[in-house]
Design a protein around this motif. Structure first.
Motif, PDB file in Angstrom:
ATOM      1  N   LYS A 101      57.175  40.772  44.286  1.00 13.68           N
ATOM      2  CA  LYS A 101      56.801  40.559  42.886  1.00 13.68           C
ATOM      3  C   LYS A 101      55.346  40.958  42.684  1.00 13.68           C
ATOM      4  O   LYS A 101      54.581  41.082  43.653  1.00 13.68           O
ATOM      5  N   LEU A 102      54.984  41.175  41.430  1.00 12.37           N
ATOM      6  CA  LEU A 102      53.592  41.495  41.107  1.00 12.37           C
ATOM      7  C   LEU A 102      52.733  40.244  41.223  1.00 12.37           C
ATOM      8  O   LEU A 102      53.198  39.141  40.952  1.00 12.37           O
ATOM      9  N   ASP A 103      51.473  40.440  41.632  1.00  9.66           N
ATOM     10  CA  ASP A 103      50.527  39.318  41.708  1.00  9.66           C
ATOM     11  C   ASP A 103      49.686  39.210  40.450  1.00  9.66           C
ATOM     12  O   ASP A 103      49.311  38.111  40.045  1.00  9.66           O
ATOM     13  N   ALA A 104      49.355  40.359  39.849  1.00  4.47           N
ATOM     14  CA  ALA A 104      48.490  40.338  38.662  1.00  4.47           C
ATOM     15  C   ALA A 104      48.564  41.657  37.913  1.00  4.47           C
ATOM     16  O   ALA A 104      48.868  42.706  38.492  1.00  4.47           O
ATOM     17  N   VAL A 105      48.277  41.580  36.622  1.00  5.54           N
ATOM     18  CA  VAL A 105      48.144  42.778  35.781  1.00  5.54           C
ATOM     19  C   VAL A 105      46.751  42.732  35.172  1.00  5.54           C
ATOM     20  O   VAL A 105      46.426  41.817  34.401  1.00  5.54           O
ATOM     21  N   LEU A 106      45.919  43.672  35.556  1.00  3.90           N
ATOM     22  CA  LEU A 106      44.533  43.715  35.071  1.00  3.90           C
ATOM     23  C   LEU A 106      44.456  44.582  33.827  1.00  3.90           C
ATOM     24  O   LEU A 106      44.796  45.769  33.871  1.00  3.90           O
ATOM     25  N   ASP A 107      44.010  44.003  32.739  1.00  2.00           N
ATOM     26  CA  ASP A 107      43.864  44.725  31.476  1.00  2.00           C
ATOM     27  C   ASP A 107      42.384  44.989  31.231  1.00  2.00           C
ATOM     28  O   ASP A 107      41.604  44.060  31.009  1.00  2.00           O
ATOM     29  N   LEU A 108      41.986  46.262  31.310  1.00  2.00           N
ATOM     30  CA  LEU A 108      40.595  46.636  31.043  1.00  2.00           C
ATOM     31  C   LEU A 108      40.415  46.766  29.535  1.00  2.00           C
ATOM     32  O   LEU A 108      41.002  47.635  28.901  1.00  2.00           O
ATOM     33  N   ILE A 142      39.916  41.870  31.520  1.00  2.00           N
ATOM     34  CA  ILE A 142      38.554  42.095  32.023  1.00  2.00           C
ATOM     35  C   ILE A 142      37.773  42.919  30.999  1.00  2.00           C
ATOM     36  O   ILE A 142      38.184  44.034  30.662  1.00  2.00           O
ATOM     37  N   PRO A 143      36.632  42.422  30.491  1.00  2.00           N
ATOM     38  CA  PRO A 143      35.790  43.255  29.622  1.00  2.00           C
ATOM     39  C   PRO A 143      35.289  44.460  30.427  1.00  2.00           C
ATOM     40  O   PRO A 143      34.704  44.292  31.495  1.00  2.00           O
ATOM     41  N   ALA A 144      35.562  45.664  29.922  1.00  2.00           N
ATOM     42  CA  ALA A 144      35.241  46.874  30.698  1.00  2.00           C
ATOM     43  C   ALA A 144      34.000  47.588  30.184  1.00  2.00           C
ATOM     44  O   ALA A 144      33.900  48.807  30.236  1.00  2.00           O
ATOM     45  N   LEU A 145      33.028  46.798  29.703  1.00  2.00           N
ATOM     46  CA  LEU A 145      31.733  47.361  29.306  1.00  2.00           C
ATOM     47  C   LEU A 145      30.702  47.011  30.361  1.00  2.00           C
ATOM     48  O   LEU A 145      30.744  45.919  30.923  1.00  2.00           O
ATOM     49  N   GLY A 146      29.787  47.932  30.623  1.00  2.00           N
ATOM     50  CA  GLY A 146      28.743  47.661  31.615  1.00  2.00           C
ATOM     51  C   GLY A 146      28.818  48.632  32.775  1.00  2.00           C
ATOM     52  O   GLY A 146      29.592  49.591  32.765  1.00  2.00           O
ATOM     53  N   GLU A 147      28.008  48.376  33.796  1.00  2.00           N
ATOM     54  CA  GLU A 147      27.983  49.231  34.982  1.00  2.00           C
ATOM     55  C   GLU A 147      29.307  49.096  35.743  1.00  2.00           C
ATOM     56  O   GLU A 147      29.947  48.044  35.723  1.00  2.00           O
ATOM     57  N   VAL A 148      29.672  50.179  36.423  1.00  2.00           N
ATOM     58  CA  VAL A 148      30.938  50.217  37.176  1.00  2.00           C
ATOM     59  C   VAL A 148      31.047  49.053  38.150  1.00  2.00           C
ATOM     60  O   VAL A 148      32.067  48.359  38.204  1.00  2.00           O
ATOM     61  N   HIS A 149      29.970  48.795  38.903  1.00  2.00           N
ATOM     62  CA  HIS A 149      30.024  47.735  39.922  1.00  2.00           C
ATOM     63  C   HIS A 149      30.163  46.344  39.292  1.00  2.00           C
ATOM     64  O   HIS A 149      30.769  45.448  39.877  1.00  2.00           O
ATOM     65  N   GLU A 150      29.611  46.188  38.068  1.00  2.00           N
ATOM     66  CA  GLU A 150      29.725  44.898  37.372  1.00  2.00           C
ATOM     67  C   GLU A 150      31.190  44.639  36.977  1.00  2.00           C
ATOM     68  O   GLU A 150      31.682  43.515  37.100  1.00  2.00           O
ATOM     69  N   ILE A 151      31.859  45.684  36.496  1.00  2.00           N
ATOM     70  CA  ILE A 151      33.260  45.554  36.080  1.00  2.00           C
ATOM     71  C   ILE A 151      34.137  45.272  37.296  1.00  2.00           C
ATOM     72  O   ILE A 151      35.032  44.414  37.251  1.00  2.00           O
ATOM     73  N   THR A 152      33.856  45.962  38.406  1.00  2.00           N
ATOM     74  CA  THR A 152      34.606  45.732  39.648  1.00  2.00           C
ATOM     75  C   THR A 152      34.435  44.285  40.108  1.00  2.00           C
ATOM     76  O   THR A 152      35.400  43.623  40.506  1.00  2.00           O
ATOM     77  N   LYS A 153      33.193  43.794  40.016  1.00  2.40           N
ATOM     78  CA  LYS A 153      32.911  42.396  40.438  1.00  2.40           C
ATOM     79  C   LYS A 153      33.701  41.404  39.574  1.00  2.40           C
ATOM     80  O   LYS A 153      34.288  40.460  40.090  1.00  2.40           O
ATOM     81  N   ARG A 154      33.722  41.650  38.244  1.00  2.61           N
ATOM     82  CA  ARG A 154      34.488  40.786  37.336  1.00  2.61           C
ATOM     83  C   ARG A 154      35.964  40.781  37.731  1.00  2.61           C
ATOM     84  O   ARG A 154      36.620  39.733  37.747  1.00  2.61           O
ATOM     85  N   ALA A 155      36.482  41.974  38.023  1.00  2.00           N
ATOM     86  CA  ALA A 155      37.909  42.091  38.366  1.00  2.00           C
ATOM     87  C   ALA A 155      38.218  41.373  39.670  1.00  2.00           C
ATOM     88  O   ALA A 155      39.207  40.644  39.769  1.00  2.00           O
ATOM     89  N   MET A 156      37.357  41.530  40.676  1.00  2.00           N
ATOM     90  CA  MET A 156      37.590  40.885  41.975  1.00  2.00           C
ATOM     91  C   MET A 156      37.543  39.350  41.834  1.00  2.00           C
ATOM     92  O   MET A 156      38.355  38.644  42.426  1.00  2.00           O
ATOM     93  N   GLU A 157      36.589  38.867  41.042  1.00  2.00           N
ATOM     94  CA  GLU A 157      36.478  37.413  40.837  1.00  2.00           C
ATOM     95  C   GLU A 157      37.709  36.875  40.108  1.00  2.00           C
ATOM     96  O   GLU A 157      38.229  35.805  40.441  1.00  2.00           O
ATOM     97  N   ALA A 158      38.209  37.633  39.134  1.00  2.00           N
ATOM     98  CA  ALA A 158      39.400  37.212  38.385  1.00  2.00           C
ATOM     99  C   ALA A 158      40.630  37.181  39.298  1.00  2.00           C
ATOM    100  O   ALA A 158      41.456  36.282  39.195  1.00  2.00           O
ATOM    101  N   LEU A 159      40.714  38.166  40.191  1.00  2.00           N
ATOM    102  CA  LEU A 159      41.867  38.231  41.113  1.00  2.00           C
ATOM    103  C   LEU A 159      41.839  37.070  42.106  1.00  2.00           C
ATOM    104  O   LEU A 159      42.884  36.535  42.466  1.00  2.00           O
ATOM    105  N   LYS A 160      40.650  36.675  42.527  1.00  2.00           N
ATOM    106  CA  LYS A 160      40.546  35.554  43.470  1.00  2.00           C
ATOM    107  C   LYS A 160      41.072  34.267  42.842  1.00  2.00           C
ATOM    108  O   LYS A 160      41.667  33.421  43.517  1.00  2.00           O
ATOM    109  N   LYS A 161      40.834  34.116  41.541  1.00  2.00           N
ATOM    110  CA  LYS A 161      41.311  32.916  40.830  1.00  2.00           C
ATOM    111  C   LYS A 161      42.822  32.903  40.727  1.00  2.00           C
ATOM    112  O   LYS A 161      43.450  31.878  40.642  1.00  2.00           O
TER     113      LYS A 161
END
Length: 215
Positions: free
Chosen positions: A106-113, A196-215
């Motif tokens: 099954k899917l674990d998550a769907v990330l919406d940028l 995930i809000p997809a505004l900002g530097e690339v690494h900032e967006i990646t960090k937001r996504a990784m933190e959301a996935l951990k939750k």
């Protein structure tokens, strides 16, 4: 992890997919790569897809689904994958659910940028591509060349590609809203959606996504 990445054109899905797949040690599976691989390898699905692509038509769902199924059954995808560009509509999303259930997955998550429409237009319509080498791409706002209209790398002329024009971008957004956006509600109903809000530097967006996935 098994993840689907969604978002409008210009949201940075390809860039984020590459970073997230590397961080999570799972393969990045994009629709474009699937088509190119199947066509270059001369598979039955590739030959069928090429007929539609050469005519400028959308590849039918059954072909895209077949390619995705084959790719997800490869050994490197046993422990997970990140899907980028698939599913592109609700029927593909339902087919993916069935496919995974049949394999006991099954899917674990769907990330919406999430990006505002005007920002998408600004990002894409501001691109300028070198006529000498299409890999040399600049942006009038975010990465301007030193001399207007001239490639920093080879001195070639920079131009606005037809598929980067504002009219084309807005048409692509209309297609996204009518065909792809409904899968957001489809996955929200399953409790899988992470926005995930997809505004900002690339690494900032990646960090937001990784933190959301951990939750």
């Amino acid at each position: 992890m098994r993840i689907v990445l969604v978002g409008p054109p210009g949201a940075g899905k390809g860039t984020q997919a590459a970073f997230l797949a590397k961080n999570l040690s799972i393969p990045h599976i994009s629709t474009g790569d699937l088509f190119r691989a199947n066509i270059s390898q001369g598979t039955e699905l590739g030959r069928r897809a090429k007929v539609f692509m050469d005519a400028g038509d959308l590849v039918p769902d059954e072909i895209t689904i077949g390619m995705a199924k084959d790719r997800m059954e490869q050994p490197d995808a046993v422990n997970g994958f990140l899907l980028d560009g698939f599913p592109r509509n609700v029927s593909q999303a339902a087919a993916l659910d069935t496919m995974l259930q049949e394999s006991g997955m099954k899917l674990d998550a769907v990330l919406d940028l999430e990006v505002e429409e005007d920002e998408v237009v600004k990002r894409i319509a501001g691109r300028r591509t070198c006529r000498n080498d299409g890999k040399h791409v600049f942006h009038v706002t975010y990465a301007p060349p030193k001399a207007e209209g001239v490639c920093d790398i080879c001195g070639g002329e920079l131009y606005l590609r037809d598929d980067d024009s504002e009219a084309t971008v807005r048409n692509r957004l209309d297609v996204y809203h009518s065909q792809t956006e409904p899968i957001i509600d489809f996955y929200k109903a399953q409790g899988l959606l992470v926005t995930i809000p997809a505004l900002g530097e690339v690494h900032e967006i990646t960090k937001r996504a990784m933190e959301a996935l951990k939750k």
